[in-house]
Design a protein around this motif. Structure first.
Motif, PDB file in Angstrom:
ATOM      1  N   GLN A 292       0.835  -1.193   0.000  1.00 33.01           N
ATOM      2  CA  GLN A 292       0.000   0.000   0.000  1.00 33.01           C
ATOM      3  C   GLN A 292       0.878   1.254   0.000  1.00 33.01           C
ATOM      4  N   PRO A 293       0.473   2.308  -0.705  1.00 33.85           N
ATOM      5  CA  PRO A 293       1.298   3.518  -0.789  1.00 33.85           C
ATOM      6  C   PRO A 293       1.675   4.106   0.569  1.00 33.85           C
ATOM      7  N   THR A 294       0.753   4.045   1.535  1.00 34.12           N
ATOM      8  CA  THR A 294       1.081   4.594   2.854  1.00 34.12           C
ATOM      9  C   THR A 294       2.212   3.809   3.507  1.00 34.12           C
ATOM     10  N   SER A 295       2.205   2.499   3.348  1.00 33.37           N
ATOM     11  CA  SER A 295       3.289   1.681   3.896  1.00 33.37           C
ATOM     12  C   SER A 295       4.598   1.951   3.161  1.00 33.37           C
ATOM     13  N   ALA A 296       4.525   2.053   1.844  1.00 29.17           N
ATOM     14  CA  ALA A 296       5.727   2.322   1.058  1.00 29.17           C
ATOM     15  C   ALA A 296       6.362   3.640   1.479  1.00 29.17           C
ATOM     16  N   ALA A 297       5.529   4.637   1.748  1.00 29.89           N
ATOM     17  CA  ALA A 297       6.057   5.941   2.173  1.00 29.89           C
ATOM     18  C   ALA A 297       6.724   5.845   3.544  1.00 29.89           C
ATOM     19  N   LEU A 298       6.116   5.099   4.452  1.00 27.91           N
ATOM     20  CA  LEU A 298       6.704   4.937   5.781  1.00 27.91           C
ATOM     21  C   LEU A 298       8.048   4.216   5.708  1.00 27.91           C
TER      22      LEU A 298
ATOM     23  N   SER B 174       7.375  -3.819  13.507  1.00 24.51           N
ATOM     24  CA  SER B 174       6.108  -3.094  13.470  1.00 24.51           C
ATOM     25  C   SER B 174       5.297  -3.447  12.224  1.00 24.51           C
ATOM     26  N   ILE B 175       4.060  -3.885  12.440  1.00 20.42           N
ATOM     27  CA  ILE B 175       3.125  -4.152  11.344  1.00 20.42           C
ATOM     28  C   ILE B 175       2.463  -2.821  10.969  1.00 20.42           C
ATOM     29  N   LEU B 176       2.576  -2.437   9.698  1.00 17.75           N
ATOM     30  CA  LEU B 176       2.146  -1.106   9.292  1.00 17.75           C
ATOM     31  C   LEU B 176       0.678  -1.029   8.878  1.00 17.75           C
ATOM     32  N   GLY B 177       0.037  -2.162   8.660  1.00 20.20           N
ATOM     33  CA  GLY B 177      -1.364  -2.124   8.261  1.00 20.20           C
ATOM     34  C   GLY B 177      -1.842  -3.494   7.850  1.00 20.20           C
ATOM     35  N   ALA B 178      -3.104  -3.564   7.446  1.00 25.01           N
ATOM     36  CA  ALA B 178      -3.717  -4.829   7.049  1.00 25.01           C
ATOM     37  C   ALA B 178      -4.436  -4.636   5.715  1.00 25.01           C
ATOM     38  N   PRO B 179      -4.561  -5.730   4.943  1.00 19.92           N
ATOM     39  CA  PRO B 179      -3.995  -7.061   5.234  1.00 19.92           C
ATOM     40  C   PRO B 179      -2.495  -7.072   4.982  1.00 19.92           C
ATOM     41  N   TYR B 180      -1.805  -8.007   5.574  1.00 18.51           N
ATOM     42  CA  TYR B 180      -0.395  -8.197   5.259  1.00 18.51           C
ATOM     43  C   TYR B 180      -0.163  -9.688   5.042  1.00 18.51           C
TER      44      TYR B 180
ATOM     45  N   ALA C 209       9.953  -3.305   9.538  1.00 16.94           N
ATOM     46  CA  ALA C 209       8.541  -3.026   9.299  1.00 16.94           C
ATOM     47  C   ALA C 209       7.928  -4.053   8.356  1.00 16.94           C
ATOM     48  N   VAL C 210       6.652  -4.302   8.574  1.00 20.37           N
ATOM     49  CA  VAL C 210       5.878  -5.223   7.743  1.00 20.37           C
ATOM     50  C   VAL C 210       4.817  -4.402   7.025  1.00 20.37           C
ATOM     51  N   PRO C 211       4.960  -4.200   5.718  1.00 13.45           N
ATOM     52  CA  PRO C 211       4.027  -3.326   5.000  1.00 13.45           C
ATOM     53  C   PRO C 211       2.671  -3.971   4.766  1.00 13.45           C
ATOM     54  N   ALA C 212       1.660  -3.142   4.706  1.00 11.09           N
ATOM     55  CA  ALA C 212       0.327  -3.615   4.330  1.00 11.09           C
ATOM     56  C   ALA C 212       0.322  -3.953   2.846  1.00 11.09           C
ATOM     57  N   ALA C 213      -0.403  -5.002   2.503  1.00 12.05           N
ATOM     58  CA  ALA C 213      -0.415  -5.490   1.126  1.00 12.05           C
ATOM     59  C   ALA C 213      -1.444  -4.748   0.280  1.00 12.05           C
ATOM     60  N   ALA C 214      -1.150  -4.681  -1.014  1.00 12.21           N
ATOM     61  CA  ALA C 214      -2.069  -4.106  -1.985  1.00 12.21           C
ATOM     62  C   ALA C 214      -2.003  -4.939  -3.253  1.00 12.21           C
TER      63      ALA C 214
END
Length: 381
Positions: A108-114, A146-152, A243-248
């Motif tokens: 997800q773009p928000t995870s990629a930015a983080l 840190s898990i950054l979002g869901a789903p992952y 970090a564990v990014p949220a999937a898209a």
């Protein structure tokens, strides 16, 4: 002579390709198209960072598919026309009599930015050298997973990584000076496995002295101050952040007619058929609803879906019975001391998934190793 395309060289794609090769006449052509030229089981990355085994030891080239009578094309897929059963790639246009889409997921773009603010992507193989080097230098402060979002992808993996790294620090006599923390935006450690399994995992983390922060969604990461700011006001300084990014869904999926309202492909959850004849979708590029959320994005389920979709596509082409997925599956949960527990059961059960956790033992760890080797050997020699 029929030609079938399998898009993706991960668990779902490889399982589908081999099942197709087994079921289709020898004169039919099966082609796997993937951007990467190699395959490894995802949990092998955790063994690498924990110092248990280099990732290279569990990696196989996809070129070996040719030994199994499967053509391999390394190329990026740029568009999918399901109605025409035609795919555009950087190596040209491909047409087929049937397609299985197994293109995995991106971030997800928000995870990629983080991730650009000083965090290492725990799920990215190319980040492993940097993670290993940073771990060698970690002598004090906080290690934060840190898990950054869901789903992952692979729900247990962030917690397995935390436990394995805590064990490594302990063995190397650095644990007393390093605080180990794991955070998740979810209210439980493993929502897909239910409250009991989540409580069991949280207890295992706590007894190792790991701080577990549930309901902690990351808002910002500051590279300069090495601080994570969580929604709600809490903050935490870190010396090493994994970090564990949220999937898209991949862009080629979201731009295709196959995408549902969610942006993911939403095939029939029993047959994995899409709304287009002789086009199926499996694995991480799909959204498969369950009674409480969605089917975990994990290799075990992608493999099962790959085999079922291949059997059904073969039936579409040559007749025969179609088969269905019953929602049954399992996830490995690796713990310190080379022990593994398993979460097993019916993920389609109502009103909630009916799963149970089998206590960990060394025999299950060996079974996990064997599970990996069986697939590497059967698929890629």
């Amino acid at each position: 002579m029929a030609h079938v395309l399998v898009l993706g060289g991960g668990f779902g794609g490889l399982a589908a390709a081999h099942e197709l090769r087994r079921r289709l006449p020898p004169t039919d052509e099966v082609t796997v198209v993937a951007m990467s030229d190699r395959f490894f089981v995802g949990f092998a990355k955790l063994w690498d960072v924990a110092g248990l085994r280099p990732l290279l030891d569990g990696t196989r080239p996809l070129e070996r598919l040719r030994r199994r009578g499967i053509r391999f094309l390394q190329a990026e897929i740029t568009s999918i026309d399901p109605a025409a059963r035609q795919v555009e790639t950087t190596a040209g246009t491909l047409s087929a009599d049937g397609i299985i889409v197994a293109l995995g997921a991106t971030y997800q773009p928000t995870s990629a930015a983080l991730l650009e603010n000083g965090a290492f992507n725990l799920y990215h193989a190319e980040a492993l050298p940097g993670i290993r080097a940073a771990l060698e230098e970690l002598t004090e402060g906080t290690l934060l997973v840190s898990i950054l979002g869901a789903p992952y992808l692979c729900p247990p993996a962030p917690f397995e990584a935390t436990l394995l790294l805590e064990e490594r620090l302990r063995k190397e006599a650095r644990r007393e000076r390093v605080n180990v923390v794991v955070s998740t935006p979810a209210p439980l450690t493993l929502p897909v496995a239910g409250a009991d399994a989540s409580r069991y995992l949280a207890d295992r983390l706590t007894e190792r002295g790991v701080t577990v922060l549930t309901e902690h969604a990351v808002e910002t990461i500051d590279r300069e101050t090495q601080t994570v700011q969580f929604e709600g006001g809490d903050s935490l300084e870190w010396q090493l952040l994994l970090a564990v990014p949220a999937a898209a869904p991949p862009p080629v999926v979201t731009k295709s007619p196959l995408a549902g309202p969610s942006g993911w492909i939403e095939p029939d959850r029993h047959t994995f058929a899409t709304h287009t004849d002789r086009v199926y979708a499996v694995g991480d590029c799909t959204l498969i609803p369950t009674s409480t959320a969605q089917l975990p994005k994990a290799g075990v389920f992608a493999e099962a879906a790959g085999k079922i979709s291949a059997a059904n596509l073969a039936a579409d082409l040559y007749g025969g019975d179609h088969i269905t997925f019953d929602g049954y599956g399992f996830c490995f949960l690796e713990l310190p001391g080379k022990q593994v527990a398993t979460v097993t059961g019916d993920f389609y059960a109502e009103p909630r998934p009916d799963v149970r956790l089998t206590p960990p033992d060394e025999a299950s760890f060996r079974a996990k190793q064997q599970w990996e080797q069986e697939r590497l050997t059967a698929w890629l020699g």
